[in-house]
Design a protein around this motif. Sequence first.
Motif, PDB file in Angstrom:
ATOM      1  N   ILE A 109      30.158  16.580  84.146  1.00 52.53           N
ATOM      2  CA  ILE A 109      30.416  15.094  83.472  1.00 52.53           C
ATOM      3  C   ILE A 109      31.834  15.476  82.890  1.00 52.53           C
ATOM      4  CG2 ILE A 109      29.698  13.376  81.766  1.00 52.53           C
ATOM      5  CD1 ILE A 109      27.102  14.161  82.109  1.00 52.53           C
ATOM      6  N   ILE A 110      32.745  14.535  83.453  1.00 52.87           N
ATOM      7  CA  ILE A 110      34.160  14.422  83.117  1.00 52.87           C
ATOM      8  C   ILE A 110      34.321  12.857  82.431  1.00 52.87           C
ATOM      9  CG2 ILE A 110      36.478  14.545  83.665  1.00 52.87           C
ATOM     10  CD1 ILE A 110      35.500  16.221  86.027  1.00 52.87           C
ATOM     11  N   THR A 111      34.849  12.881  81.229  1.00 48.67           N
ATOM     12  CA  THR A 111      34.894  11.641  80.577  1.00 48.67           C
ATOM     13  C   THR A 111      36.288  11.178  80.196  1.00 48.67           C
ATOM     14  OG1 THR A 111      34.286  12.511  78.471  1.00 48.67           O
ATOM     15  CG2 THR A 111      32.555  11.446  79.954  1.00 48.67           C
ATOM     16  N   LEU A 112      37.073  10.033  79.970  1.00 47.24           N
ATOM     17  CA  LEU A 112      38.125   9.787  79.633  1.00 47.24           C
ATOM     18  C   LEU A 112      38.240   8.406  78.932  1.00 47.24           C
ATOM     19  CD1 LEU A 112      41.315   9.957  79.333  1.00 47.24           C
ATOM     20  CD2 LEU A 112      41.550   9.026  81.578  1.00 47.24           C
ATOM     21  N   GLY A 113      37.860   8.521  77.603  1.00 46.87           N
ATOM     22  CA  GLY A 113      37.733   7.365  76.897  1.00 46.87           C
ATOM     23  C   GLY A 113      36.401   6.525  77.275  1.00 46.87           C
ATOM     24  N   ALA A 114      35.314   7.178  77.532  1.00 44.25           N
ATOM     25  CA  ALA A 114      34.095   6.608  77.796  1.00 44.25           C
ATOM     26  C   ALA A 114      32.901   7.040  76.810  1.00 44.25           C
ATOM     27  CB  ALA A 114      33.590   7.271  79.026  1.00 44.25           C
ATOM     28  N   ASN A 115      32.024   6.411  76.500  1.00 43.72           N
ATOM     29  CA  ASN A 115      31.005   6.615  75.517  1.00 43.72           C
ATOM     30  C   ASN A 115      29.585   7.167  76.334  1.00 43.72           C
ATOM     31  OD1 ASN A 115      29.747   6.466  72.889  1.00 43.72           O
ATOM     32  ND2 ASN A 115      28.449   4.882  73.632  1.00 43.72           N
ATOM     33  N   LEU A 116      29.134   8.370  75.872  1.00 46.46           N
ATOM     34  CA  LEU A 116      28.207   9.030  76.611  1.00 46.46           C
ATOM     35  C   LEU A 116      26.899   9.355  75.396  1.00 46.46           C
ATOM     36  CD1 LEU A 116      26.876  10.850  78.953  1.00 46.46           C
ATOM     37  CD2 LEU A 116      28.333  12.664  77.766  1.00 46.46           C
ATOM     38  N   THR A 117      25.791   8.940  76.198  1.00 43.46           N
ATOM     39  CA  THR A 117      24.561   8.845  75.224  1.00 43.46           C
ATOM     40  C   THR A 117      23.596   9.648  76.044  1.00 43.46           C
ATOM     41  OG1 THR A 117      23.640   7.017  75.728  1.00 43.46           O
ATOM     42  CG2 THR A 117      25.042   7.053  73.995  1.00 43.46           C
ATOM     43  N   ARG A 118      22.924  10.904  75.361  1.00 47.69           N
ATOM     44  CA  ARG A 118      21.768  11.484  76.264  1.00 47.69           C
ATOM     45  C   ARG A 118      20.487  11.288  75.320  1.00 47.69           C
ATOM     46  NH1 ARG A 118      23.501  17.541  77.097  1.00 47.69           N
ATOM     47  NH2 ARG A 118      21.531  17.504  78.279  1.00 47.69           N
ATOM     48  N   GLU A 119      19.349  11.330  76.261  1.00 45.24           N
ATOM     49  CA  GLU A 119      17.948  11.294  75.620  1.00 45.24           C
ATOM     50  C   GLU A 119      17.646  12.951  75.723  1.00 45.24           C
ATOM     51  OE1 GLU A 119      15.463   8.628  77.058  1.00 45.24           O
ATOM     52  OE2 GLU A 119      16.403   6.627  76.443  1.00 45.24           O
ATOM     53  N   SER A 120      16.596  13.103  74.934  1.00 47.63           N
ATOM     54  CA  SER A 120      16.247  14.595  74.835  1.00 47.63           C
ATOM     55  C   SER A 120      15.184  14.496  76.187  1.00 47.63           C
ATOM     56  CB  SER A 120      15.228  14.842  73.796  1.00 47.63           C
ATOM     57  OG  SER A 120      14.665  15.999  74.077  1.00 47.63           O
ATOM     58  N   GLY A 121      15.687  15.806  76.998  1.00 43.91           N
ATOM     59  CA  GLY A 121      15.011  15.910  78.371  1.00 43.91           C
ATOM     60  C   GLY A 121      15.947  15.772  79.483  1.00 43.91           C
ATOM     61  N   SER A 122      16.955  15.194  79.218  1.00 42.91           N
ATOM     62  CA  SER A 122      17.923  15.136  80.331  1.00 42.91           C
ATOM     63  C   SER A 122      18.458  16.589  80.588  1.00 42.91           C
ATOM     64  CB  SER A 122      19.150  14.091  79.976  1.00 42.91           C
ATOM     65  OG  SER A 122      19.818  14.295  78.843  1.00 42.91           O
ATOM     66  N   VAL A 123      18.991  16.806  81.889  1.00 41.91           N
ATOM     67  CA  VAL A 123      19.586  18.070  82.223  1.00 41.91           C
ATOM     68  C   VAL A 123      20.862  17.649  82.795  1.00 41.91           C
ATOM     69  CG1 VAL A 123      18.997  19.975  83.783  1.00 41.91           C
ATOM     70  CG2 VAL A 123      17.199  18.841  82.537  1.00 41.91           C
ATOM     71  N   VAL A 124      21.930  18.594  82.217  1.00 42.50           N
ATOM     72  CA  VAL A 124      23.142  18.636  82.942  1.00 42.50           C
ATOM     73  C   VAL A 124      23.403  20.220  83.321  1.00 42.50           C
ATOM     74  CG1 VAL A 124      25.628  18.283  82.551  1.00 42.50           C
ATOM     75  CG2 VAL A 124      24.087  16.642  81.822  1.00 42.50           C
ATOM     76  N   LYS A 125      23.561  20.227  84.519  1.00 49.57           N
ATOM     77  CA  LYS A 125      23.789  21.640  84.983  1.00 49.57           C
ATOM     78  C   LYS A 125      25.204  22.396  85.120  1.00 49.57           C
ATOM     79  CE  LYS A 125      19.350  21.708  87.968  1.00 49.57           C
ATOM     80  NZ  LYS A 125      19.031  21.962  89.351  1.00 49.57           N
ATOM     81  N   GLY A 126      26.010  21.186  84.909  1.00 52.49           N
ATOM     82  CA  GLY A 126      27.614  21.690  84.870  1.00 52.49           C
ATOM     83  C   GLY A 126      27.898  21.457  83.707  1.00 52.49           C
ATOM     84  N   ASN A 127      29.179  21.309  83.596  1.00 53.05           N
ATOM     85  CA  ASN A 127      30.032  21.520  82.329  1.00 53.05           C
ATOM     86  C   ASN A 127      30.519  20.054  81.880  1.00 53.05           C
ATOM     87  OD1 ASN A 127      30.192  24.374  82.226  1.00 53.05           O
ATOM     88  ND2 ASN A 127      31.643  24.418  83.742  1.00 53.05           N
ATOM     89  N   PHE A 128      30.750  19.920  80.485  1.00 53.44           N
ATOM     90  CA  PHE A 128      31.153  18.564  79.962  1.00 53.44           C
ATOM     91  C   PHE A 128      32.842  18.755  79.594  1.00 53.44           C
ATOM     92  CE2 PHE A 128      26.752  18.345  79.100  1.00 53.44           C
ATOM     93  CZ  PHE A 128      26.493  17.074  79.148  1.00 53.44           C
ATOM     94  N   GLN A 129      33.481  17.792  80.005  1.00 53.50           N
ATOM     95  CA  GLN A 129      34.933  17.774  80.086  1.00 53.50           C
ATOM     96  C   GLN A 129      35.417  16.408  79.218  1.00 53.50           C
ATOM     97  OE1 GLN A 129      37.402  19.073  83.427  1.00 53.50           O
ATOM     98  NE2 GLN A 129      35.675  19.882  84.385  1.00 53.50           N
ATOM     99  N   ASN A 130      35.868  16.506  77.827  1.00 50.14           N
ATOM    100  CA  ASN A 130      36.028  15.373  77.034  1.00 50.14           C
ATOM    101  C   ASN A 130      37.646  15.436  77.072  1.00 50.14           C
ATOM    102  OD1 ASN A 130      33.506  14.704  76.704  1.00 50.14           O
ATOM    103  ND2 ASN A 130      33.159  16.097  75.120  1.00 50.14           N
ATOM    104  N   ARG A 131      38.494  14.395  77.285  1.00 48.25           N
ATOM    105  CA  ARG A 131      39.721  14.297  77.267  1.00 48.25           C
ATOM    106  C   ARG A 131      40.160  13.093  76.284  1.00 48.25           C
ATOM    107  NH1 ARG A 131      40.165  14.992  83.866  1.00 48.25           N
ATOM    108  NH2 ARG A 131      39.279  16.945  83.942  1.00 48.25           N
ATOM    109  N   ILE A 132      41.253  13.269  75.810  1.00 54.24           N
ATOM    110  CA  ILE A 132      41.775  12.232  74.969  1.00 54.24           C
ATOM    111  C   ILE A 132      42.397  11.078  75.756  1.00 54.24           C
ATOM    112  CG2 ILE A 132      43.723  11.667  72.945  1.00 54.24           C
ATOM    113  CD1 ILE A 132      43.411  14.488  72.035  1.00 54.24           C
TER     114      ILE A 132
END
Length: 312
Positions: A108-131
């Motif tokens: 999941i790669i974000t640029l100025g985005a808003n991310l919300t997660r509920e308990s139970g969601s699965v992300v097998k890859g990495n998170f990349q947050n950028r300014i």
Amino acid sequence: MNTRHKWFTLALLIGSLLILPGCMTSTSVFSTDGAVIGQSFILKEGETWEDDLSIIGGSAVLEKGSIVDGDVALIGGTLMVEGTVKGDISAMGGVISLGSHAVIEGDIITLGANLTRESGSVVKGNFQNRIPDFSIPAQSPTPQVGIFETVMNVFWKIFQAFALGALAVLVALFMLQPLERVGTTMQFAPVQAGVIGFLTFMVGLGVLLVMAITILFLPLSFLGAVALGLAWIYGWLAAGLLTGEKLAELFHTSWSGPISAGIGTLVLTLIANLLGAIPCVGWVIPFVVTMIGLGAVILSRFGTQRYPGVIS
């Protein structure tokens, strides 16, 4: 039709594209490349989308049991995931919501985005947050306890607001006059700046993506992305300075330029984070402000020149 009316008409068209269709519930008609542009799309339970999916200024819902057999790209809009995405999710602006049944097999790669997660969601890859980044930081793909995630999210957004406020003070100490020129352009030519900012954002993004897929121009695409990001942040800081000046007028007081920039950017960022929590339309106002700021930066040449017709 005079020039002013042309600018206004174009702004209305862009606003209609970004705002009005965003909350519609009808299923959009895809183009051949799988793009949802200013409309809404629902991938129902048991359905599989065997291609990449792009959402531009629209909304998409991936219901429980649905599968996207490719990557998902979001540019300003909303994405609600309860199904499975086998590729990556890339977002620039907008809101991503991962439900309790969501499974993301890529990054999941974000640029100025808003991310919300509920308990139970699965992300097998990495998170990349950028300014510039107003999304929830995630250090690991393991779902966190709801109350802890909420508290950490609040503290993170407050930290981001203070960090941007401190940056605004630092920039204003050394570049107050250019920052003021950008803010003045935003104040007196918002329509022109908004249109130019949006066109710069869309065209620049497209050019950078094309350059990034070629090995020869990959370094140039990186430099271009850095330049676009700096212009984005610079415009946001100018909007913060303008906000601080208005706050000083509201309280019948007088602040120095750096103080106005710091307080204004802090308040503006906090408001943007609060608005980002509103489903469907919360992203619109912060996105419009960033587009106006970006356009003002371009029109004033990063504040080095006064935009014609604007009193500096």
